[in-house]
Design an enzyme around this catalytic site. Structure first.
Site, PDB file in Angstrom:
ATOM      1  N   GLU A  36       1.005  -1.223  -0.018  1.00  0.00           N
ATOM      2  CA  GLU A  36       0.188  -0.237   0.044  1.00  0.00           C
ATOM      3  C   GLU A  36       0.240   1.383  -0.127  1.00  0.00           C
ATOM      4  O   GLU A  36       1.663   1.158   0.837  1.00  0.00           O
ATOM      5  CB  GLU A  36      -0.583   0.092   1.470  1.00  0.00           C
ATOM      6  CG  GLU A  36      -2.130  -0.465   1.257  1.00  0.00           C
ATOM      7  CD  GLU A  36      -2.644  -0.118   1.868  1.00  0.00           C
ATOM      8  OE1 GLU A  36      -1.738   0.029   3.247  1.00  0.00           O
ATOM      9  OE2 GLU A  36      -4.159  -0.453   2.356  1.00  0.00           O
ATOM     10  N   GLN A  67      -2.677  17.233  -4.934  1.00  0.00           N
ATOM     11  CA  GLN A  67      -1.975  16.863  -5.886  1.00  0.00           C
ATOM     12  C   GLN A  67      -0.787  16.078  -6.821  1.00  0.00           C
ATOM     13  O   GLN A  67      -0.145  15.535  -5.427  1.00  0.00           O
ATOM     14  CB  GLN A  67      -1.495  18.220  -6.504  1.00  0.00           C
ATOM     15  CG  GLN A  67      -0.840  17.933  -8.077  1.00  0.00           C
ATOM     16  CD  GLN A  67      -0.366  19.699  -8.763  1.00  0.00           C
ATOM     17  OE1 GLN A  67      -1.153  20.311  -7.964  1.00  0.00           O
ATOM     18  NE2 GLN A  67       0.904  19.421  -9.195  1.00  0.00           N
ATOM     19  N   ASN A 120       2.163  14.894  -8.767  1.00  0.00           N
ATOM     20  CA  ASN A 120       3.487  14.757  -9.897  1.00  0.00           C
ATOM     21  C   ASN A 120       4.107  13.844  -9.530  1.00  0.00           C
ATOM     22  O   ASN A 120       4.327  12.363  -8.941  1.00  0.00           O
ATOM     23  CB  ASN A 120       3.860  15.595  -9.358  1.00  0.00           C
ATOM     24  CG  ASN A 120       3.168  17.100  -9.222  1.00  0.00           C
ATOM     25  OD1 ASN A 120       2.403  17.374  -9.616  1.00  0.00           O
ATOM     26  ND2 ASN A 120       3.027  18.090  -7.586  1.00  0.00           N
ATOM     27  N   ARG A 177      17.099  18.072  -9.160  1.00  0.00           N
ATOM     28  CA  ARG A 177      16.084  19.617  -9.322  1.00  0.00           C
ATOM     29  C   ARG A 177      15.971  20.011  -7.961  1.00  0.00           C
ATOM     30  O   ARG A 177      15.447  19.312  -7.163  1.00  0.00           O
ATOM     31  CB  ARG A 177      14.653  18.479  -9.965  1.00  0.00           C
ATOM     32  CG  ARG A 177      14.749  18.382 -11.313  1.00  0.00           C
ATOM     33  CD  ARG A 177      13.712  17.040 -11.265  1.00  0.00           C
ATOM     34  NE  ARG A 177      13.516  16.566 -12.343  1.00  0.00           N
ATOM     35  CZ  ARG A 177      13.211  16.594 -13.856  1.00  0.00           C
ATOM     36  NH1 ARG A 177      12.638  17.765 -13.471  1.00  0.00           N
ATOM     37  NH2 ARG A 177      13.542  16.139 -14.599  1.00  0.00           N
ATOM     38  N   HIS A 219      13.121  23.813  -4.485  1.00  0.00           N
ATOM     39  CA  HIS A 219      11.880  24.522  -4.703  1.00  0.00           C
ATOM     40  C   HIS A 219      10.873  24.676  -3.607  1.00  0.00           C
ATOM     41  O   HIS A 219      10.689  23.423  -2.803  1.00  0.00           O
ATOM     42  CB  HIS A 219      11.127  23.227  -5.294  1.00  0.00           C
ATOM     43  CG  HIS A 219      11.659  23.341  -7.201  1.00  0.00           C
ATOM     44  ND1 HIS A 219      11.954  22.514  -7.867  1.00  0.00           N
ATOM     45  CD2 HIS A 219      13.007  24.119  -7.713  1.00  0.00           C
ATOM     46  CE1 HIS A 219      12.458  22.572  -9.158  1.00  0.00           C
ATOM     47  NE2 HIS A 219      13.662  23.468  -8.806  1.00  0.00           N
ATOM     48  N   LYS A 227       5.088  17.252   0.679  1.00  0.00           N
ATOM     49  CA  LYS A 227       5.121  16.881  -0.261  1.00  0.00           C
ATOM     50  C   LYS A 227       5.653  15.278   0.347  1.00  0.00           C
ATOM     51  O   LYS A 227       6.389  14.676   1.602  1.00  0.00           O
ATOM     52  CB  LYS A 227       6.180  16.870  -1.345  1.00  0.00           C
ATOM     53  CG  LYS A 227       5.874  18.666  -1.931  1.00  0.00           C
ATOM     54  CD  LYS A 227       6.981  18.727  -2.407  1.00  0.00           C
ATOM     55  CE  LYS A 227       6.644  20.209  -3.127  1.00  0.00           C
ATOM     56  NZ  LYS A 227       8.582  20.652  -3.930  1.00  0.00           N
ATOM     57  N   HIS A 258      12.387  21.796  -1.177  1.00  0.00           N
ATOM     58  CA  HIS A 258      12.250  19.953  -1.500  1.00  0.00           C
ATOM     59  C   HIS A 258      13.681  19.877  -3.015  1.00  0.00           C
ATOM     60  O   HIS A 258      13.544  21.126  -3.923  1.00  0.00           O
ATOM     61  CB  HIS A 258      11.168  19.676  -1.548  1.00  0.00           C
ATOM     62  CG  HIS A 258      11.343  18.749  -2.476  1.00  0.00           C
ATOM     63  ND1 HIS A 258      11.410  18.232  -3.767  1.00  0.00           N
ATOM     64  CD2 HIS A 258      12.246  16.982  -1.632  1.00  0.00           C
ATOM     65  CE1 HIS A 258      11.045  16.967  -3.385  1.00  0.00           C
ATOM     66  NE2 HIS A 258      11.750  16.115  -2.718  1.00  0.00           N
ATOM     67  N   TYR A 292       5.390  11.892  -6.291  1.00  0.00           N
ATOM     68  CA  TYR A 292       4.512  12.268  -4.789  1.00  0.00           C
ATOM     69  C   TYR A 292       3.363  13.681  -5.319  1.00  0.00           C
ATOM     70  O   TYR A 292       3.016  13.483  -5.741  1.00  0.00           O
ATOM     71  CB  TYR A 292       6.336  13.479  -4.873  1.00  0.00           C
ATOM     72  CG  TYR A 292       6.330  14.400  -5.444  1.00  0.00           C
ATOM     73  CD1 TYR A 292       5.796  16.230  -5.863  1.00  0.00           C
ATOM     74  CD2 TYR A 292       7.289  14.492  -7.058  1.00  0.00           C
ATOM     75  CE1 TYR A 292       6.278  17.582  -6.173  1.00  0.00           C
ATOM     76  CE2 TYR A 292       7.614  15.754  -7.527  1.00  0.00           C
ATOM     77  CZ  TYR A 292       6.420  17.148  -7.467  1.00  0.00           C
ATOM     78  OH  TYR A 292       6.760  18.142  -8.481  1.00  0.00           O
ATOM     79  N   ASP A 300      16.659  25.966 -11.772  1.00  0.00           N
ATOM     80  CA  ASP A 300      17.836  26.014 -10.577  1.00  0.00           C
ATOM     81  C   ASP A 300      18.568  27.505 -10.583  1.00  0.00           C
ATOM     82  O   ASP A 300      19.570  26.802 -10.013  1.00  0.00           O
ATOM     83  CB  ASP A 300      17.711  24.267 -10.927  1.00  0.00           C
ATOM     84  CG  ASP A 300      16.389  23.606 -10.741  1.00  0.00           C
ATOM     85  OD1 ASP A 300      15.431  24.491 -10.081  1.00  0.00           O
ATOM     86  OD2 ASP A 300      16.426  22.654 -11.046  1.00  0.00           O
TER      87      ASP A 300
END
Length: 183
Positions: free
Chosen positions: A28, A47, A49, A59, A62, A71, A118, A131, A169
Site C-alpha cells: 500500500e 495533487q 506529480n 532538481r 523548490h 510533499k 525540496h 509525489y 535552478d
C-alpha cells in the site's frame, strides 16, 4: 508501515510493509488513516506529480512562499538522493537539511511538511519520482534556492560529476536573500 525519524523531527521516512514472493511484490503506497495514525499528519493531498530524470539531474531547491506544499515523495524507477531544507525562520532547525536515498528497491517515502525547500538528485541511470502535494502548484509563488548554497551546505552525492540543472535552478537565490517562512 514503519516511521523512521530524521535529524529534523518534522521530516519523516515512511517504510511501507512490502509483501514479496516469486511473482513480485505488493504494498500500500498510501493509506490516509494509517498515515495519520503513525505520523500524526492529517494532511489532505490534492495533487500527484510524476517526474523522470536522467543520472545527475538535480532538481531544486523548490518551494512555494504562499500556498506551501507538504510533499510525500517516492521513487518507482531507479534511485534519488532526496533533500528537505527547513526554511521556517522561527524553527529550531531553521537552515538545517536532511537527505535520504529513496529507491524503487527500498520503497521508502519521505514526508516533507509545508515550510521546507525540496530538491533531489537522480543517482541511478534513470529515476522516476512520484509525489503527492498538500497544495496545488501555484507558479506565482514558486521560489528556488541555489542547490549548492554554502550557508546550507548540502552534501550531494555527485561523486565528482557536475549536476545537470534547469535554467530555473541555475538562477536560484542565495539562502541569505531568499524569501523564507516567517511564522
Amino acid at each position: 508501515m514503519n516511521i523512521l525519524p530524521t535529524e529534523i523531527p518534522d521530516v519523516l521516512i515512511v517504510e511501507p510493509k512490502v509483501f514479496s514472493d516469486a511473482r513480485g511484490f505488493f504494498f500500500e503506497s498510501f493509506n490516509r488513516q494509517a498515515f495519520a495514525e503513525k505520523t500524526g499528519v492529517t494532511a489532505e493531498f490534492v495533487q500527484d506529480n510524476h517526474s523522470r530524470s536522467a543520472q545527475n539531474i538535480l532538481r531544486g531547491l523548490h518551494y512555494q512562499i504562499q500556498q506551501p506544499q507538504g510533499k510525500l515523495v517516492r521513487v518507482v524507477v531507479g534511485e534519488i538522493f532526496d533533500v528537505a531544507v527547513d526554511i521556517r525562520k522561527n524553527s529550531p532547525t531553521f537552515s538545517k537539511w536532511v537527505g535520504c536515498r529513496l529507491s524503487a528497491e527500498n520503497c521508502r517515502q519521505l514526508w516533507i511538511p509545508p515550510g521546507f525547500a525540496h530538491g533531489f538528485l537522480a543517482v541511478s541511470e534513470v529515476a522516476e519520482v512520484l509525489y503527492k502535494t498538500t497544495e496545488y502548484y501555484a507558479p506565482q509563488y514558486d521560489r528556488c534556492i541555489l542547490w549548492d548554497d554554502p550557508d546550507i551546505g548540502i552534501d550531494w552525492p555527485l561523486n565528482g560529476a557536475s549536476p545537470i540543472l534547469s535554467a530555473k535552478d541555475q538562477a536560484g537565490k542565495a539562502f541569505k536573500t531568499a524569501e523564507v517562512f516567517e511564522h
